[in-house]
Write a protein that holds these residues in place. Structure first.
Motif, PDB file in Angstrom:
ATOM      1  N   LEU A  77       1.202  -0.772   0.012  1.00 42.55           N
ATOM      2  CA  LEU A  77      -0.296  -0.192  -0.278  1.00 42.55           C
ATOM      3  C   LEU A  77       0.902   1.055   0.053  1.00 42.55           C
ATOM      4  O   LEU A  77       1.815   1.169   1.117  1.00 42.55           O
ATOM      5  N   GLN A  78       0.559   2.100  -1.484  1.00 36.87           N
ATOM      6  CA  GLN A  78       1.151   3.434  -0.903  1.00 36.87           C
ATOM      7  C   GLN A  78       2.985   3.208  -0.504  1.00 36.87           C
ATOM      8  O   GLN A  78       3.471   4.214  -0.277  1.00 36.87           O
ATOM      9  N   GLY A  79       3.116   2.158  -1.319  1.00 32.70           N
ATOM     10  CA  GLY A  79       4.777   2.473  -1.924  1.00 32.70           C
ATOM     11  C   GLY A  79       5.548   1.850  -0.355  1.00 32.70           C
ATOM     12  O   GLY A  79       6.549   1.797  -0.384  1.00 32.70           O
ATOM     13  N   ARG A  80       4.663   1.462   1.097  1.00 31.25           N
ATOM     14  CA  ARG A  80       5.595   0.096   1.977  1.00 31.25           C
ATOM     15  C   ARG A  80       5.613  -0.809   1.634  1.00 31.25           C
ATOM     16  O   ARG A  80       4.568  -1.177   0.717  1.00 31.25           O
ATOM     17  N   ASP A  81       6.291  -1.077   2.823  1.00 36.07           N
ATOM     18  CA  ASP A  81       7.012  -2.989   2.210  1.00 36.07           C
ATOM     19  C   ASP A  81       6.185  -2.908   3.613  1.00 36.07           C
ATOM     20  O   ASP A  81       6.421  -4.280   3.791  1.00 36.07           O
ATOM     21  N   ASP A  82       5.846  -2.906   4.351  1.00 37.31           N
ATOM     22  CA  ASP A  82       5.213  -2.911   5.609  1.00 37.31           C
ATOM     23  C   ASP A  82       3.685  -2.945   5.322  1.00 37.31           C
ATOM     24  O   ASP A  82       3.456  -3.672   7.033  1.00 37.31           O
ATOM     25  N   LEU A  83       3.169  -2.328   4.747  1.00 37.07           N
ATOM     26  CA  LEU A  83       1.467  -2.024   5.071  1.00 37.07           C
ATOM     27  C   LEU A  83       0.726  -3.445   3.383  1.00 37.07           C
ATOM     28  O   LEU A  83       1.512  -2.252   2.070  1.00 37.07           O
ATOM     29  N   PHE A  84       0.044  -4.091   3.471  1.00 39.24           N
ATOM     30  CA  PHE A  84      -0.682  -4.747   2.765  1.00 39.24           C
ATOM     31  C   PHE A  84      -2.225  -4.364   2.556  1.00 39.24           C
ATOM     32  O   PHE A  84      -2.745  -4.575   3.236  1.00 39.24           O
ATOM     33  N   GLU A  85      -2.889  -5.009   1.163  1.00 35.68           N
ATOM     34  CA  GLU A  85      -4.382  -5.276   0.943  1.00 35.68           C
ATOM     35  C   GLU A  85      -4.571  -6.158   0.257  1.00 35.68           C
ATOM     36  O   GLU A  85      -3.823  -6.832  -0.433  1.00 35.68           O
TER      37      GLU A  85
END
Length: 220
Positions: free
Chosen positions: A132-140
């Motif tokens: 999500l939004q280019g982060r590598d720790d947050l996913f949908e």
């Protein structure tokens, strides 16, 4: 307060059964390898939740106790509590924060445990998690609920955060409706009516003790 949540739950149907699964995690460490992706994590969680919460011979008190333990394992309760209380979290005392988390977990147990009754009549299909939004720790992660009766599938999106080697669930959306945002709006309204976080806690406890949080068809 509960009327708005009840209307929303009716509108999305099985989708908020997803939320119930999202609030579940393993009672003990699984024998299999740790999940490496958010989708694997959610699939493990759903399977474990069904096993632990739908077994025969469980009393309601035992199921609620298990639910509370599962909730702590699989869901970032403090982070979600902070999000739901929004700006009121900053002004709440440490005791009020702790009291809110306790009553919030009781609310979730009474709201969602009855939904596990029809769980075996639904097939879950898990998609791949998308950062999500280019982060590598947050996913949908998309999860589709396919009822066995052939009715229309329900598509949901679960938001999952990776913390070291573990995953935690933050929210679930169905038909564009976020559970966390819906609860935040409902609770903010109550705080404004009651005048404080303490008033919200007291009102939630009253509703729980009177059984008004249960799904409509489960109320006595």
């Amino acid at each position: 307060m509960t009327a708005g949540i009840t209307r929303m739950l009716r509108g999305v149907g099985f989708a908020f059964f997803a939320a119930a699964l999202a609030f579940a995690g393993p009672l003990v460490a699984p024998a299999a390898a740790q999940p490496e992706t958010p989708a694997e994590f959610l699939e493990d969680f759903s399977n474990t939740a069904l096993t632990e919460l739908t077994g025969d011979g469980l009393s309601q008190d035992e199921r609620e106790a298990r639910f509370g333990s599962l909730l702590e394992e699989g869901f970032d309760v403090p982070a979600v509590s902070q999000f739901i209380l929004a700006r009121f979290w900053r002004t709440a005392s440490e005791q009020e924060r702790a009291d809110f988390i306790v009553v919030f977990k009781d609310y979730l147990a009474q709201r969602f445990l009855p939904l596990f009754g029809g769980a075996t009549d639904v097939e879950l299909r898990f998609g791949e998690g998308v950062p999500l939004q280019g982060r590598d720790d947050l996913f949908e992660v998309p999860v589709t609920f396919v009822p066995a009766d052939g009715s229309e599938p329900v598509r949901t999106i679960w938001r999952v955060r990776q913390q070291a080697s573990d995953f935690k669930i933050l929210d679930v959306r169905a038909e564009g409706v976020s559970l966390a945002v819906t609860l935040r709006d409902e609770y903010t309204s109550v705080i404004r009516q009651q005048g404080s976080v303490a008033g919200l806690i007291e009102e939630l406890r009253r509703l729980i003790d009177s059984g008004q949080i249960r799904p409509v068809n489960q109320q006595s």
